[in-house]
Design a protein around this motif. Structure first.
Motif, PDB file in Angstrom:
ATOM      1  N   VAL A  45      34.817  31.757  45.001  1.00  0.00           N
ATOM      2  CA  VAL A  45      36.014  31.162  45.588  1.00  0.00           C
ATOM      3  C   VAL A  45      36.854  32.258  46.219  1.00  0.00           C
ATOM      4  O   VAL A  45      37.108  33.302  45.613  1.00  0.00           O
ATOM      5  CB  VAL A  45      36.801  30.371  44.534  1.00  0.00           C
ATOM      6  CG1 VAL A  45      38.047  29.743  45.161  1.00  0.00           C
ATOM      7  CG2 VAL A  45      35.912  29.284  43.921  1.00  0.00           C
ATOM      8  N   ARG A  46      37.283  32.011  47.457  1.00  0.00           N
ATOM      9  CA  ARG A  46      37.955  33.056  48.241  1.00  0.00           C
ATOM     10  C   ARG A  46      39.341  33.376  47.691  1.00  0.00           C
ATOM     11  O   ARG A  46      39.769  34.525  47.709  1.00  0.00           O
ATOM     12  CB  ARG A  46      38.048  32.612  49.699  1.00  0.00           C
ATOM     13  CG  ARG A  46      36.686  32.511  50.360  1.00  0.00           C
ATOM     14  CD  ARG A  46      36.724  31.686  51.636  1.00  0.00           C
ATOM     15  NE  ARG A  46      37.484  32.326  52.688  1.00  0.00           N
ATOM     16  CZ  ARG A  46      36.961  32.844  53.795  1.00  0.00           C
ATOM     17  NH1 ARG A  46      35.654  32.808  53.970  1.00  0.00           N
ATOM     18  NH2 ARG A  46      37.714  33.377  54.721  1.00  0.00           N
ATOM     19  N   ARG A  47      40.041  32.366  47.237  1.00  0.00           N
ATOM     20  CA  ARG A  47      41.341  32.601  46.608  1.00  0.00           C
ATOM     21  C   ARG A  47      41.737  31.366  45.828  1.00  0.00           C
ATOM     22  O   ARG A  47      41.324  30.250  46.149  1.00  0.00           O
ATOM     23  CB  ARG A  47      42.426  32.948  47.644  1.00  0.00           C
ATOM     24  CG  ARG A  47      43.745  33.348  46.966  1.00  0.00           C
ATOM     25  CD  ARG A  47      44.652  34.116  47.891  1.00  0.00           C
ATOM     26  NE  ARG A  47      45.478  33.315  48.757  1.00  0.00           N
ATOM     27  CZ  ARG A  47      46.539  32.611  48.353  1.00  0.00           C
ATOM     28  NH1 ARG A  47      46.875  32.546  47.078  1.00  0.00           N
ATOM     29  NH2 ARG A  47      47.262  31.950  49.233  1.00  0.00           N
ATOM     30  N   PHE A  48      42.551  31.572  44.807  1.00  0.00           N
ATOM     31  CA  PHE A  48      43.112  30.486  44.017  1.00  0.00           C
ATOM     32  C   PHE A  48      44.627  30.465  44.205  1.00  0.00           C
ATOM     33  O   PHE A  48      45.222  31.430  44.680  1.00  0.00           O
ATOM     34  CB  PHE A  48      42.777  30.689  42.534  1.00  0.00           C
ATOM     35  CG  PHE A  48      41.310  30.634  42.225  1.00  0.00           C
ATOM     36  CD1 PHE A  48      40.682  29.423  41.994  1.00  0.00           C
ATOM     37  CD2 PHE A  48      40.546  31.788  42.170  1.00  0.00           C
ATOM     38  CE1 PHE A  48      39.323  29.364  41.705  1.00  0.00           C
ATOM     39  CE2 PHE A  48      39.198  31.752  41.889  1.00  0.00           C
ATOM     40  CZ  PHE A  48      38.578  30.526  41.648  1.00  0.00           C
ATOM     41  N   PRO A  49      45.253  29.376  43.816  1.00  0.00           N
ATOM     42  CA  PRO A  49      46.718  29.334  43.952  1.00  0.00           C
ATOM     43  C   PRO A  49      47.381  30.446  43.142  1.00  0.00           C
ATOM     44  O   PRO A  49      47.070  30.644  41.967  1.00  0.00           O
ATOM     45  CB  PRO A  49      47.083  27.958  43.390  1.00  0.00           C
ATOM     46  CG  PRO A  49      45.840  27.157  43.456  1.00  0.00           C
ATOM     47  CD  PRO A  49      44.712  28.115  43.273  1.00  0.00           C
ATOM     48  N   ILE A  50      48.279  31.169  43.769  1.00  0.00           N
ATOM     49  CA  ILE A  50      49.089  32.123  43.029  1.00  0.00           C
ATOM     50  C   ILE A  50      50.239  31.356  42.380  1.00  0.00           C
ATOM     51  O   ILE A  50      50.430  30.164  42.619  1.00  0.00           O
ATOM     52  CB  ILE A  50      49.598  33.250  43.942  1.00  0.00           C
ATOM     53  CG1 ILE A  50      50.443  32.684  45.095  1.00  0.00           C
ATOM     54  CG2 ILE A  50      48.431  34.064  44.478  1.00  0.00           C
ATOM     55  CD1 ILE A  50      51.083  33.753  45.955  1.00  0.00           C
TER      56      ILE A  50
END
Length: 1001
Positions: free
Chosen positions: A421-426
């Motif tokens: 996954v490229r990014r998750f919620p910060i």
């Protein structure tokens, strides 16, 4: 012959829990197969308990109740009577449908079934645990629920799908697999079915929308569906076979797996156009429909646009046409439960033009909002309409550059096409009213559709990050043709259904439970299948079969290629042993789901490695080159035989680019002239660890390639290999005998003599030390002399130098010991672990290329904050080295890490630190930066991070002396996953997997 779903792989396979009781996976069981003191009978004494359902309940619930009845009959051969109850009957003094019965089963939806509401009122049943909760259910025995009924087992859903899931959950526990139709899984017979009086229950799922995406469905799934569900003619508009008959089978499967969401086939199809009944039946069954990241507003784009509209897909110059097109899609979907995709991408899964800018795309979303208002009405709260924006590829770049959508729109984060996954919620993004989700799928740098190659542990590792970071509104997984990823697809949805069930320590239980449910295995057999599946997916995920080549695994170092082949052989034997013991009715399912993937994958591994050996032997002027060429051709034909056995039409060997080829291609092989002798004579000598061959000249013998010294081999007292080998081969058609003589008595030779001929062109001689205790410390030397005798020719002799390095350890040392110039350590095999702020390194069993991996846990420990190097939890490994690189005091540490992307914002890239003894920790931020919406340059390509399934990070240390030391890995950022560590003290050789783990004393 495989039935229905077996035929799927006639066209499919070549393009691409834990049981607490009964047969359920990841769920507490309430089903029994014999009566207990407090149980309620479903089927007992040859009679099935009648089932009542309310006439005013959801049609989809009534349809699922019919499946429930059929499932009971599948298991017991007894079919319960299903009665559709009316309000009038409830109000009467008797219950006609239950006359003569003291017990019934009552099924329904709270607040949508007058029958269930009456039962709750009469029995004062506490339903507060599910009332108003999304897709929740309970079941329990009640007394005197209705006039004329003494007792009932009630199955109550909080909403439509809650009831449907309750029914299918019971069916699974009875023994009916969700894959009974799609994978020909047989249903075990039971003469009795009972349920605990306390029943089963389930709260709201972890993930609200859990779905699959059919993609890259041509030609496999499409051809199969054309054969199964049409008369050979597809839809009028596109010739697509994906009609409601096909989708109804898929809707049922999704619901049986506890999923609720679908992105339909798209490349040669248009869901709402292919069959006008498709949307109706999705809603009728209870499946929420969406469209992919590139298909806004419930339109199958580009297909529908190309058929029904004029002009270009250009929002600047053709926006009136496009807006009407979208409006029609919303109007068409309005009556049904839908999750709308917002935004805009180019035709055919491509970015928009270079002129695209954030202002234009924000205008697109604003106009789409106006379309919702126009269709649903100005007074309608459009924030309640499920909407998502997929942050895929360049679209994530738009977000990173500042583009925003309304807070009620779900942000669907994407992976890299390879499960990272490229990014998750910060933290600042985790409280949006629209929430967040994950799109998980396959693609560049190489599609891997051929056969299962996804590790469940990898899926868990990534999706547990999504759970921890509150990306739980929507999970959608691209399943390609659906097969051959049945098991992994089910785990993805099962984990979204109840994430609390699974943790790093019990993931293997999922496969064991799956094996018992699908194949009725014993505990020991289920454990064997768990190991088979674990090794199958491990071997295939080391490097996807589509990216393997003949030299991926070293042909000369660490016996790597040989060990890979041996592992495939062992795996194939284990799978065959299970397959041969199964009843004939179970074999088709096992063949589809386990055995064929093992056979086909092992065959490909053999073919490619044999091709590599063929080319190597040709360079060494060995006659065995031709035998290896024959083997490659045999394996190539075996692949086709397996293909036919699985009723396939295509196969995906020989990939050149992202898509499958139009024909199979055998890897390149060569041959030597079998009638002519090599220039250097009858005998060829090839010591282990070199591509060279003696006598004569060979470019791999030494730098200049001619006038090279005799070959040599080295034995090490702490090597993981107790011996070395020397291959003796024919250099042509002449037969010969050979002897081996040693200049030193401390060497053991096996065998000491042999014969080589055209029919048996190679023999291997092993060399070892008889007794290390009899050798002097340090370097011990010997010479081997190989002498060949051939009829009519002079004797031919070749010498091989042998060096035996005897090292000794100080008394009391415990740890890893250098052997063959390196120290190799599996990351989980620590000497010590230290924790910090409640965070510790935790093992992920079965993860990665060799054994397992470790990662900081919990994922959001330390309040989601990072640590400075040396302040966080650490992994410690005691080791002993006898050498440094060229005696310089320098060593290198290579850490094999999973190719993870950043779980946090751009200012907190993945990082860890390495330290030896009291030297300063060296921090590595090992994923290179990239432009918004793109991946690092080293990420893709045929030899990039994801293709190799690791990121190899090299750290250098100086000033070390031989002796005992401690290596430490320090956590800095969460989500770092470490698989293996290699310390090079001067003897590390090239290989794909790295040297086997060093000896540990």
């Amino acid at each position: 012959m495989l039935s229905r779903a077996g035929a799927i792989l006639a066209v499919l396979c070549s393009t691409l829990f834990y049981i607490q009781g009964a047969q359920s996976i990841g769920q507490d069981t309430c089903v029994l197969f014999k009566s207990s003191g407090s149980s309620f009978p479903i089927v007992s004494g040859g009679k099935a308990t009648p089932i009542l359902i309310s006439q005013d309940d959801w049609p989809g619930v009534q349809r699922a109740a019919s499946d429930f009845v059929d499932d009971i009959k599948k298991v017991t051969n007894e079919k319960p009577k299903l009665s559709n109850y009316t309000v009038t009957a409830i109000e009467s003094s008797t219950t006609p449908e239950s006359a003569g019965n003291t017990s019934v089963i009552i099924v329904g939806t709270l607040g949508h079934s007058s029958l269930i509401d009456e039962v709750v009122k009469n029995t004062k049943l506490d339903v507060s645990s599910i009332k108003g909760n999304w897709e929740s259910f309970l079941s329990t025995k009640v007394d005197n629920p209705l006039p004329g009924v003494d007792s009932a087992y009630v199955i109550i859903g909080a909403d439509k799908r809650g009831t449907i899931f309750a029914l299918y959950d019971h069916s699974e526990q009875f023994g009916v697999s969700p894959w009974y139709w799609w994978a020909d899984v047989p249903t075990p017979h039971q003469s009795q079915l009972h349920v605990e009086s306390s029943g089963c229950s389930h709260g709201s799922p972890t993930v609200q929308y859990r779905g699959i995406f059919l993609n890259d469905e041509q030609p496999a799934l499409q051809n199969w569906a054309m054969e199964q569900f049409t008369n050979g003619t597809g839809s009028a508009a596109m010739g697509s076979p994906f009609n409601h008959l096909f989708y109804n089978k898929l809707f049922e499967l999704i619901l049986r797996m506890k999923g609720n969401y679908l992105w339909p086939a798209m490349w040669g199809s248009a869901f709402a156009v292919d069959d006008p009944q498709n949307q109706f039946f999705a809603d009728y069954y209870g499946v929420v429909m969406g469209t992919s990241h590139q298909e806004p507003m419930m339109r199958s784009t580009p297909n529908e646009f190309s058929i029904f509209e004029k002009g270009s897909w250009d929002y600047l110059n053709n926006n009136a046409t496009i807006k009407k097109y979208w409006r029609d899609g919303v109007q068409r979907a309005k009556p049904f439960e839908s999750y709308y995709t917002l935004g805009m991408r180019g035709f055919g899964d491509t970015p928009l033009s270079e002129e695209t800018n954030i202002a234009l795309l924000e205008q697109v979303v604003e106009d789409q909002t106006e379309i919702f208002k126009g269709v649903y009405g100005e007074d309608y709260d459009i924030s309640t309409i499920p909407q998502l924006w997929t942050l895929y590829k360049e679209v994530e770049g738009y977000y990173d550059d500042g583009m925003r959508v309304p807070d009620y729109v779900t942000l669907l984060w994407s992976d890299d096409n390879w499960g990272n996954v490229r990014r998750f919620p910060i933290e600042s993004e985790r409280n949006r009213t629209g929430g967040a989700g994950v799109y998980y799928h396959v693609g560049d740098p190489r599609d891997y559709k051929w056969i299962t190659s996804t590790q469940i542990s990898k899926v868990y590792e990534q999706m547990s990050l999504a759970v921890d970071r509150n990306a739980v509104r929507v999970w959608i997984v691209n399943v390609g043709d659906l097969k051959p990823y049945e098991r992994e697809t089910e785990f993805f949805i099962n984990y979204g259904w109840n994430a609390t069930r699974w943790n790093p320590a019990n993931l293997d239980d999922f496969v064991a439970a799956w094996g018992q449910r699908e194949f009725s295995l014993s505990d020991s057999e289920a454990q064997s299948v768990t190991e088979i599946v674990g090794n199958l997916t491990r071997f295939n995920s080391r490097r996807k079969p589509e990216l393997l080549n003949s030299t991926t695994y070293s042909l000369i170092n660490y016996r790597e290629a040989e060990n890979v082949l041996a592992a495939w052989d062992t795996l194939e034997k284990a799978s065959t042993a299970i397959y041969n013991k199964l009843p004939s009715g179970t074999k088709p399912a096992f063949f589809q789901l386990v055995h064929h993937p093992v056979l086909a994958s092992a065959n490909v591994g053999r073919m490619l490695i044999s091709a590599g050996k063929n080319n190597l032997r040709a360079s060494q002027a060995l006659l065995s080159t031709n035998d290896l060429a024959d083997q490659v051709e045999e394996y190539f034909e075996t692949d086709y035989d397996l293909e036919v056995q699985y009723h396939k039409l295509l196969n995906d060997l020989g990939y050149y680019y992202w898509q499958q080829p139009l024909a199979n291609t055998m890897p390149p092989i060569t041959r030597v002239q079998p009638k002519k002798q090599a220039l250097s004579g009858v005998m060829r000598i090839v010591p282990e660890g070199t591509p060279g061959a003696w006598p004569g000249d060979n470019p791999n013998q030494c730098a200049q390639g001619y006038d090279c010294p005799p070959p040599s081999i080295t034995l090490d007292s702490f090597s993981t290999f107790p011996n070395r080998y020397i291959d003796v081969g024919a250099g042509g058609p002449a037969s010969f005998t050979f002897t081996v003589k040693s200049s030193s008595s401390w060497l053991q030779l096996s065998p000491e003599q042999g014969s080589v001929s055209a029919k048996s062109p190679e023999q291997r001689v092993f060399v070892s030390v008889k007794d290390w205790s009899q050798l002097a410390a340090g370097q011990n030397n010997a010479v081997l002399t190989f002498t060949a005798k051939a009829s009519g020719q002079a004797d031919l002799s070749v010498t091989v130098n042998v060096v035996a390095n005897k090292n000794t350890l100080p008394a009391g040392f415990k740890g890893f010991v250098e052997g063959d110039g390196a120290i190799s350590i599996e990351a989980a095999h620590t000497t010590r672990r230290t924790n910090a702020s409640g965070v510790s390194w935790t093992e992920l069993p079965s993860y990665g290329r060799t054994q397992s991996a470790v990662t900081p846990w919990p994922r959001l420990g330390n309040g989601g904050n990072n640590f400075t190097a040396g302040a966080g939890p650490a992994l410690e490994y005691d080791f002993y080295n006898f050498n440094t690189i060229s005696g310089s005091g320098n060593v290198t540490v290579t850490t094999y890490l999973a190719p993870s992307l950043n779980a946090n914002d751009v200012d907190r890239p993945l990082a860890y630190a390495v330290q030896i003894d009291s030297l300063s920790p060296q921090t590595s931020r090992f994923i290179p930066a990239s432009a918004p919406g793109s991946l690092p340059a080293a990420w893709g390509g045929p030899d990039g991070f994801v293709a190799n399934s690791v990121v190899s990070v090299v750290t250098r240390f100086g000033g070390l002396k031989p002796g005992a030391h401690t290596l430490k890995l320090h956590m800095i950022e969460p989500a770092v996953v470490v698989q293996k560590i290699i310390i090079n003290t001067g003897g590390l050789k090239p290989s794909y997997l790295g040297p086997p783990e060093s000896l540990q004393v």
